[in-house]
Design a protein around this motif. Structure first.
Motif, PDB file in Angstrom:
ATOM      1  N   ILE A 117      11.733  59.202  84.633  1.00  0.00           N
ATOM      2  CA  ILE A 117      10.858  60.213  84.049  1.00  0.00           C
ATOM      3  C   ILE A 117       9.489  60.068  84.710  1.00  0.00           C
ATOM      4  O   ILE A 117       8.854  59.012  84.601  1.00  0.00           O
ATOM      5  CB  ILE A 117      10.709  60.055  82.531  1.00  0.00           C
ATOM      6  N   TYR A 118       9.066  61.115  85.412  1.00  0.00           N
ATOM      7  CA  TYR A 118       7.726  61.118  85.985  1.00  0.00           C
ATOM      8  C   TYR A 118       6.825  61.889  85.027  1.00  0.00           C
ATOM      9  O   TYR A 118       6.905  63.105  84.907  1.00  0.00           O
ATOM     10  CB  TYR A 118       7.722  61.768  87.366  1.00  0.00           C
ATOM     11  N   ASP A 119       5.977  61.154  84.308  1.00  0.00           N
ATOM     12  CA  ASP A 119       5.154  61.735  83.246  1.00  0.00           C
ATOM     13  C   ASP A 119       3.741  61.986  83.774  1.00  0.00           C
ATOM     14  O   ASP A 119       2.938  61.075  83.892  1.00  0.00           O
ATOM     15  CB  ASP A 119       5.110  60.787  82.045  1.00  0.00           C
ATOM     16  N   ASP A 120       3.454  63.234  84.080  1.00  0.00           N
ATOM     17  CA  ASP A 120       2.139  63.604  84.603  1.00  0.00           C
ATOM     18  C   ASP A 120       1.328  64.366  83.562  1.00  0.00           C
ATOM     19  O   ASP A 120       0.323  64.990  83.890  1.00  0.00           O
ATOM     20  CB  ASP A 120       2.299  64.459  85.860  1.00  0.00           C
ATOM     21  N   ALA A 121       1.794  64.329  82.302  1.00  0.00           N
ATOM     22  CA  ALA A 121       1.069  64.994  81.214  1.00  0.00           C
ATOM     23  C   ALA A 121       0.604  64.006  80.157  1.00  0.00           C
ATOM     24  O   ALA A 121      -0.422  64.204  79.516  1.00  0.00           O
ATOM     25  CB  ALA A 121       1.942  66.077  80.566  1.00  0.00           C
ATOM     26  N   GLY A 122       1.375  62.942  79.933  1.00  0.00           N
ATOM     27  CA  GLY A 122       0.968  61.906  78.991  1.00  0.00           C
ATOM     28  C   GLY A 122       0.987  62.333  77.549  1.00  0.00           C
ATOM     29  O   GLY A 122       0.214  61.829  76.733  1.00  0.00           O
ATOM     30  N   ASP A 123       1.890  63.255  77.195  1.00  0.00           N
ATOM     31  CA  ASP A 123       1.941  63.758  75.828  1.00  0.00           C
ATOM     32  C   ASP A 123       3.224  63.306  75.131  1.00  0.00           C
ATOM     33  O   ASP A 123       3.969  62.472  75.635  1.00  0.00           O
ATOM     34  CB  ASP A 123       1.813  65.286  75.808  1.00  0.00           C
ATOM     35  N   HIS A 124       3.476  63.878  73.953  1.00  0.00           N
ATOM     36  CA  HIS A 124       4.638  63.475  73.165  1.00  0.00           C
ATOM     37  C   HIS A 124       5.961  63.830  73.849  1.00  0.00           C
ATOM     38  O   HIS A 124       6.954  63.108  73.696  1.00  0.00           O
ATOM     39  CB  HIS A 124       4.600  64.148  71.790  1.00  0.00           C
TER      40      HIS A 124
END
Length: 318
Positions: free
Chosen positions: A152-159
């Protein structure tokens, strides 16, 4: 206290409640309430100042008039209770989605769907391989099943990123969460982060910070991720059978563009005036009927607080 399944749940139960008062007029009200409660069969005990001190030696009682104790009552730590019920619901298969509900779909008297304000996922962020990645929303909706070796590449940092991670990890898949930031999930506050971390750490999920997904290509039945960093010094590849991108949502700007021709300023902002706190008086269209400004989710996938801040900066000087 017992949980739904009969096991003990540590959710902050404490027995015995007190109500303290400073006289007057609170004393008269407390006496009246005490009498009413006794007449209704409640187990309530009137305590003088000395009796309070005897019960709770560490308390300063100089400014207290009296207290009423209800030894059969108690209180629960509300957050701990909520997390207890949430965890049990997840064990039973529930999926929690942190979203604002903007509408409800009904079929007769039955609710069939909830419409959220998320908008369209923004996953086309790579120079190569956008057609090979999946969005977190595809996982959350159930449209795409989790793989067995997932990045998972998380570039938003949200829920959404952590919710998708919980679903994937629960299948027993090997999972890595990667972010280009120096910390992960900055949009998720500390109290909400705790249940996520408990769930993910016990399943040995790997967290990688300061790394970014540069590109994706297909090699046989696997996906090859090219990994870099904003800080330089990293150029490597790693293989997965599924790569998921969480980049928030695309701007919901259709209404803004539809109103631009009818506005006096054609939707433009004089940023010099904005910074210096001057009224926005741009006149691009003399026949316009109103001023128009683009804020919040009409700009990007932003939170409510950002939209309120933008609105305040604009309207405070009008």
């Amino acid at each position: 206290m017992r949980a739904i399944d009969g096991t003990r749940a540590e959710i902050g139960f404490r027995k015995g409640g007190y109500i303290f008062v400073v006289p007057p007029p609170s004393m008269d009200m407390l006496k009246a309430n005490h009498g009413t409660e006794q007449s209704m069969g409640c187990n309530v005990v009137w305590l003088t100042r000395d009796e309070i001190k005897h019960k709770i030696p560490s308390m300063y009682v100089g400014d207290l008039g009296a207290a009423v104790r209800s030894p059969d009552d108690g209180w629960l730590a509300s957050y701990a209770v909520l997390m207890g019920f949430r965890k049990k619901a997840q064990v039973l298969g529930a999926i929690f989605v942190a979203e604002d509900v903007t509408g409800i779909e009904r079929h007769g008297a039955r609710v069939t769907a909830a419409i959220t304000g998320s908008g369209q996922p923004h996953s086309a962020i790579l120079p190569e391989g956008n057609d090979l990645v999946t969005s977190t929303w595809d996982i959350l909706s159930g449209d795409v099943k989790p793989g067995t070796d997932v990045l998972i590449y998380d570039d938003a940092g949200d829920h959404a990123g952590l919710q998708a991670a919980e679903i994937i990890a629960a299948t027993g898949a090997k999972l890595e969460i990667m972010t280009r930031d120096r910390s992960f999930a900055p949009e998720v506050m500390a109290r909400n982060l705790v249940p996520y971390m408990r769930s993910l750490q016990e399943r040995d999920v790997k967290f990688t910070v300061t790394h970014m997904l540069d590109a994706v290509r297909k090699d046989g039945n696997q996906l090859v991720a090219r990994i870099g960093s904003d800080y330089g010094g990293i150029n490597k590849t790693q293989r997965h059978d599924q790569i998921i991108v969480n980049r928030g949502t695309l701007p919901n700007d259709s209404l803004y563009h539809g109103l631009v021709p009818h506005s006096t300023n054609h939707g433009a902002v004089d940023h010099h005036d904005l910074v210096n706190g001057k009224p926005r008086a741009m006149l691009e269209n003399p026949d316009g009927q109103f001023q128009l400004f683009r804020i919040g989710d009409a700009v990007a996938a932003r939170n409510t607080h950002a939209a309120i801040h933008d609105a305040l900066r604009l309207v405070k000087d009008l």
